[in-house]
Design an enzyme around this catalytic site. Structure first.
Site, PDB file in Angstrom:
ATOM      1  N   GLU A 177      27.865 -80.321  45.690  1.00  0.00           N
ATOM      2  CA  GLU A 177      27.353 -80.300  47.055  1.00  0.00           C
ATOM      3  C   GLU A 177      25.843 -80.157  46.980  1.00  0.00           C
ATOM      4  O   GLU A 177      25.324 -79.302  46.246  1.00  0.00           O
ATOM      5  CB  GLU A 177      27.949 -79.142  47.857  1.00  0.00           C
ATOM      6  CG  GLU A 177      27.418 -79.090  49.288  1.00  0.00           C
ATOM      7  CD  GLU A 177      27.990 -77.958  50.119  1.00  0.00           C
ATOM      8  OE1 GLU A 177      27.600 -77.843  51.306  1.00  0.00           O
ATOM      9  OE2 GLU A 177      28.822 -77.189  49.602  1.00  0.00           O
ATOM     10  N   ASN A 235      25.431 -82.476  53.506  1.00  0.00           N
ATOM     11  CA  ASN A 235      25.769 -81.973  54.835  1.00  0.00           C
ATOM     12  C   ASN A 235      25.126 -82.851  55.892  1.00  0.00           C
ATOM     13  O   ASN A 235      23.933 -83.188  55.798  1.00  0.00           O
ATOM     14  CB  ASN A 235      25.301 -80.523  54.992  1.00  0.00           C
ATOM     15  CG  ASN A 235      26.087 -79.578  54.106  1.00  0.00           C
ATOM     16  OD1 ASN A 235      27.256 -79.324  54.348  1.00  0.00           O
ATOM     17  ND2 ASN A 235      25.453 -79.076  53.064  1.00  0.00           N
ATOM     18  N   GLU A 267      29.573 -84.363  54.456  1.00  0.00           N
ATOM     19  CA  GLU A 267      30.347 -83.255  55.012  1.00  0.00           C
ATOM     20  C   GLU A 267      29.858 -82.953  56.431  1.00  0.00           C
ATOM     21  O   GLU A 267      28.663 -82.702  56.641  1.00  0.00           O
ATOM     22  CB  GLU A 267      30.209 -82.015  54.136  1.00  0.00           C
ATOM     23  CG  GLU A 267      30.704 -82.211  52.709  1.00  0.00           C
ATOM     24  CD  GLU A 267      30.589 -80.955  51.859  1.00  0.00           C
ATOM     25  OE1 GLU A 267      30.109 -79.916  52.394  1.00  0.00           O
ATOM     26  OE2 GLU A 267      30.963 -80.993  50.680  1.00  0.00           O
ATOM     27  N   ASP A 297      34.030 -80.302  57.177  1.00  0.00           N
ATOM     28  CA  ASP A 297      33.576 -79.063  56.539  1.00  0.00           C
ATOM     29  C   ASP A 297      33.974 -77.841  57.365  1.00  0.00           C
ATOM     30  O   ASP A 297      34.134 -77.920  58.591  1.00  0.00           O
ATOM     31  CB  ASP A 297      32.050 -79.128  56.384  1.00  0.00           C
ATOM     32  CG  ASP A 297      31.524 -78.112  55.389  1.00  0.00           C
ATOM     33  OD1 ASP A 297      32.336 -77.512  54.656  1.00  0.00           O
ATOM     34  OD2 ASP A 297      30.296 -77.912  55.342  1.00  0.00           O
ATOM     35  N   GLU A 354      36.549 -73.847  49.439  1.00  0.00           N
ATOM     36  CA  GLU A 354      35.220 -73.306  49.142  1.00  0.00           C
ATOM     37  C   GLU A 354      35.234 -71.781  49.196  1.00  0.00           C
ATOM     38  O   GLU A 354      36.110 -71.169  49.789  1.00  0.00           O
ATOM     39  CB  GLU A 354      34.157 -73.881  50.082  1.00  0.00           C
ATOM     40  CG  GLU A 354      34.365 -73.631  51.553  1.00  0.00           C
ATOM     41  CD  GLU A 354      33.278 -74.284  52.398  1.00  0.00           C
ATOM     42  OE1 GLU A 354      32.197 -74.591  51.862  1.00  0.00           O
ATOM     43  OE2 GLU A 354      33.502 -74.461  53.604  1.00  0.00           O
TER      44      GLU A 354
END
Length: 402
Positions: A177, A235, A267, A297, A354
């Protein structure tokens, strides 16, 4: 029995049970034990005697019950910590645990009924042995100024950092990520919480994203040269889907770096997608047509609209870290994780967990059937050069082991 330097308030409307609790606490050595038959009496008592270390609190009472009492003392600071003693069902008591935390009170434990001396003694010592934390400063750290954020973006002070995603079975790296870190020349690393809201307010999210993409694709190409195929996850805010430049700029960057869309994941948090307009839907479809993966997410932290999950072209669910933090103590979190895994399998979607911070959590998740995860147990976020070095070190160790 040694004396315990504790002031304890017993809040219980049943006279005999209250007497048992008081006697048990005195036998365990508590210096001062007070008692009240309802919340109103307890509040009046606290006004007279001052702050207590622990409130042993029933929940169902005539007059002011335990819930209202906790609401009152949560604001007053007259109770340092709470032990719940109630015959209510386990699911209701778990909800009260959440309420206690939201009120800013420390929950020592839940002893149920009837009371057991050994369990109560362990909680008393838990209070005595707990680390004493320093109070946080009252003033909040202000957001960075618009001028300084614009300068940081223009001067390349906003850097892409990388946190690996991994296979829970093998430990193999599945991807990373991509996160943003501001490396200030004099102040060091500045928290994203202090500059991300400014970027959003000033309409600079796209500029930051494209800068991150350029940095990350350079690192991806270097990793590929070392033999590592890394999917890069970015993101993306729902508001960015309305930009006409999103997919065209992305295509240009992919061409420049000689890579394809399938090496990227975007995400998006579910809360921003509840009212996704047609333009946003078009951007999501175009990203998928380019081969990019789309991940919803923090799943479960917002409204968790199953309808939107079915309507929008996602192929990955990223389960919110709160489910993992409470996995050992909340049976419902276990059920939610299992249900999400089953949902992902039915919809043909990968599920990534996560917030994994311990090996015990990893083993528990493996037992539930999880395969992919992310968290501090495996690796902290790191700069691009550090990531490449970390990957090479892991590869060298694996080669020696073989």
């Amino acid at each position: 029995m040694p004396s315990l330097p504790l002031r304890v308030l017993v809040l219980e409307d049943h006279a005999f049970q209250r007497s048992v609790a008081v006697n048990m606490l005195q036998t365990l050595g508590c210096d001062q034990v007070f008692e009240a038959s309802d919340g109103a009496q307890a509040l009046a008592l606290l006004d007279t005697i001052g702050t207590v270390d622990i409130a042993l609190c029933d929940l169902q009472m005539e007059g002011m019950d335990g819930l209202e009492f906790l609401q009152r003392v949560g604001a007053s600071g007259q109770v340092k910590s709470v032990i719940i003693s109630s015959s209510l069902s386990a699911d209701l008591r778990r909800a009260v645990h959440q309420m206690v935390a939201l009120l800013g009170l420390e929950l020592l434990g839940d002893v149920g009924k009837p009371l057991h001396s050994q369990v109560l003694a362990e909680l008393l010592h838990k209070f005595i042995d707990r680390p004493v934390s320093q109070p946080e400063p009252a003033s909040a750290v202000p957001l960075a100024s618009e001028t300084s954020v614009r300068r940081a973006l223009a001067e390349g002070q906003l850097h892409a950092w990388y946190q690996p995603k991994f296979n829970l079975h093998t430990g193999e790296v599945c991807g990373v990520e991509v996160l943003c870190r501001w490396l200030h020349p004099t102040r060091g690393v500045i928290s994203p919480a202090l500059f991300m809201p400014v970027l959003e307010r000033c309409g600079l999210l796209d500029e930051m994203l494209f800068a991150q993409l350029d940095q990350a694709l350079t690192v991806q190409r270097s990793a590929r040269a070392q033999g590592f195929a890394l999917n890069m996850a970015f993101n993306l805010q729902a508001v960015q889907l309305a930009s006409a430049q999103l997919t065209s700029t992305l295509k240009s960057l992919l061409t420049h770096h000689h890579t394809c869309g399938s090496s990227l994941t975007f995400e998006l948090t579910e809360s921003g997608l509840l009212e996704a307009p047609a333009t946003s839907m078009e951007s999501l479809v175009r990203l998928r047509m380019m081969g990019c993966r789309l991940s919803i997410d923090d799943f479960g932290a917002g409204f968790s609209s199953l309808q939107r999950l079915c309507q929008l072209p996602f192929n990955e669910i990223k389960l919110d870290a709160d489910f993992i933090r409470n996995l050992e103590h909340e049976p419902r979190c276990r059920a939610a994780i299992s249900s999400t895994l089953a949902l992902g399998e039915t919809l043909g979607m990968t599920v990534v967990i996560e917030g994994i911070e311990t090996d015990a959590q990893r083993r528990e998740l493996l037992a539930l059937g999880c395969t992919q995860g992310q968290g501090y147990w495996y690796a902290w976020p790191m700069a691009g050069e550090d990531l490449l070095h970390w990957l090479q070190q892991r590869n060298d160790v694996s080669a020696v082991d073989e």
